[in-house]
Motif scaffolding. Sequence first.
Motif, PDB file in Angstrom:
ATOM      1  N   GLU A 131       0.839  -1.184   0.000  1.00  0.00           N
ATOM      2  CA  GLU A 131       0.000   0.000   0.000  1.00  0.00           C
ATOM      3  C   GLU A 131       0.883   1.246   0.000  1.00  0.00           C
ATOM      4  N   THR A 132       0.334   2.339  -0.511  1.00  0.00           N
ATOM      5  CA  THR A 132       1.039   3.616  -0.507  1.00  0.00           C
ATOM      6  C   THR A 132       0.131   4.692   0.094  1.00  0.00           C
ATOM      7  N   SER A 133       0.792   5.763   0.522  1.00  0.00           N
ATOM      8  CA  SER A 133       0.092   6.910   1.085  1.00  0.00           C
ATOM      9  C   SER A 133       0.925   8.148   0.757  1.00  0.00           C
ATOM     10  N   PRO A 134       0.301   9.297   0.521  1.00  0.00           N
ATOM     11  CA  PRO A 134       1.089  10.502   0.247  1.00  0.00           C
ATOM     12  C   PRO A 134       2.091  10.777   1.366  1.00  0.00           C
ATOM     13  N   ALA A 135       3.254  11.290   1.001  1.00  0.00           N
ATOM     14  CA  ALA A 135       4.304  11.569   1.982  1.00  0.00           C
ATOM     15  C   ALA A 135       3.941  12.727   2.902  1.00  0.00           C
ATOM     16  N   ASP A 136       3.153  13.668   2.382  1.00  0.00           N
ATOM     17  CA  ASP A 136       2.776  14.813   3.214  1.00  0.00           C
ATOM     18  C   ASP A 136       1.308  14.674   3.614  1.00  0.00           C
ATOM     19  N   GLY A 137       0.991  15.070   4.789  1.00  0.00           N
ATOM     20  CA  GLY A 137      -0.385  14.973   5.266  1.00  0.00           C
ATOM     21  C   GLY A 137      -0.648  13.663   5.981  1.00  0.00           C
ATOM     22  N   PRO A 138      -1.894  13.463   6.395  1.00  0.00           N
ATOM     23  CA  PRO A 138      -2.237  12.246   7.143  1.00  0.00           C
ATOM     24  C   PRO A 138      -2.134  11.011   6.242  1.00  0.00           C
ATOM     25  N   ALA A 139      -1.821   9.888   6.854  1.00  0.00           N
ATOM     26  CA  ALA A 139      -1.702   8.637   6.105  1.00  0.00           C
ATOM     27  C   ALA A 139      -3.083   8.188   5.639  1.00  0.00           C
ATOM     28  N   ALA A 140      -3.265   8.139   4.334  1.00  0.00           N
ATOM     29  CA  ALA A 140      -4.493   7.638   3.719  1.00  0.00           C
ATOM     30  C   ALA A 140      -4.052   6.498   2.801  1.00  0.00           C
ATOM     31  N   TRP A 141      -4.006   5.297   3.339  1.00  0.00           N
ATOM     32  CA  TRP A 141      -3.430   4.154   2.627  1.00  0.00           C
ATOM     33  C   TRP A 141      -4.352   3.660   1.516  1.00  0.00           C
ATOM     34  N   GLU A 142      -3.723   3.396   0.342  1.00  0.00           N
ATOM     35  CA  GLU A 142      -4.427   2.825  -0.805  1.00  0.00           C
ATOM     36  C   GLU A 142      -3.632   1.641  -1.313  1.00  0.00           C
ATOM     37  N   GLN A 143      -4.344   0.595  -1.726  1.00  0.00           N
ATOM     38  CA  GLN A 143      -3.661  -0.585  -2.252  1.00  0.00           C
ATOM     39  C   GLN A 143      -2.891  -0.240  -3.515  1.00  0.00           C
ATOM     40  N   ASP A 144      -1.643  -0.672  -3.585  1.00  0.00           N
ATOM     41  CA  ASP A 144      -0.810  -0.485  -4.769  1.00  0.00           C
ATOM     42  C   ASP A 144      -0.852  -1.755  -5.621  1.00  0.00           C
ATOM     43  N   PHE A 145      -0.467  -2.891  -5.025  1.00  0.00           N
ATOM     44  CA  PHE A 145      -0.534  -4.176  -5.723  1.00  0.00           C
ATOM     45  C   PHE A 145      -0.444  -5.301  -4.696  1.00  0.00           C
TER      46      PHE A 145
END
Length: 153
Positions: A131-145
């Motif tokens: 999963e990835t999340s933007p580096a800045d701001g709150p962690a909002a995890w999204e499936q990558d693969f």
Amino acid sequence: MDGSVPREALKRLDVFVGEWVVESDFPGLAAPAGRSVFEWALDGRFLVQRSEIPVPEAPESTAIVATDPQTGAYTQHYFDSRGVVRLYAMTFADGVWRLLRETPDFSPLAFRQRFTGLVADAGDTIHGTWETSPADGPAAWEQDFTLTYRRSR
């Protein structure tokens, strides 16, 4: 320190040792199965993982797992064929393998990353999700693969 803390921590990783077929599910990309090999190096002081998936978008990689001599905590040192170098905090407990990267290290932190893998079938299968999340701001995890490791030997 007698070295027992890191050796005991590494011994818990024996479940990974061997050869694995790796099935990947990258959104919008058909990927044939790859291969991953886990083996001990330097008198069993490090666990080395070498992976290859025959897809140009998926780089070949080598990862080395080390332990903290005081606590036994794991760190995965990651290197790939693009020249990317990263450090992941790693845990492995109760059949759950986790990797986490939330701070810049040898490469800029364009995004946070985490992996969760569940060991199943008496240690012969690992079902995992990156999963990835933007580096800045709150962690909002999204499936990558996703990756599924199936022991081949």
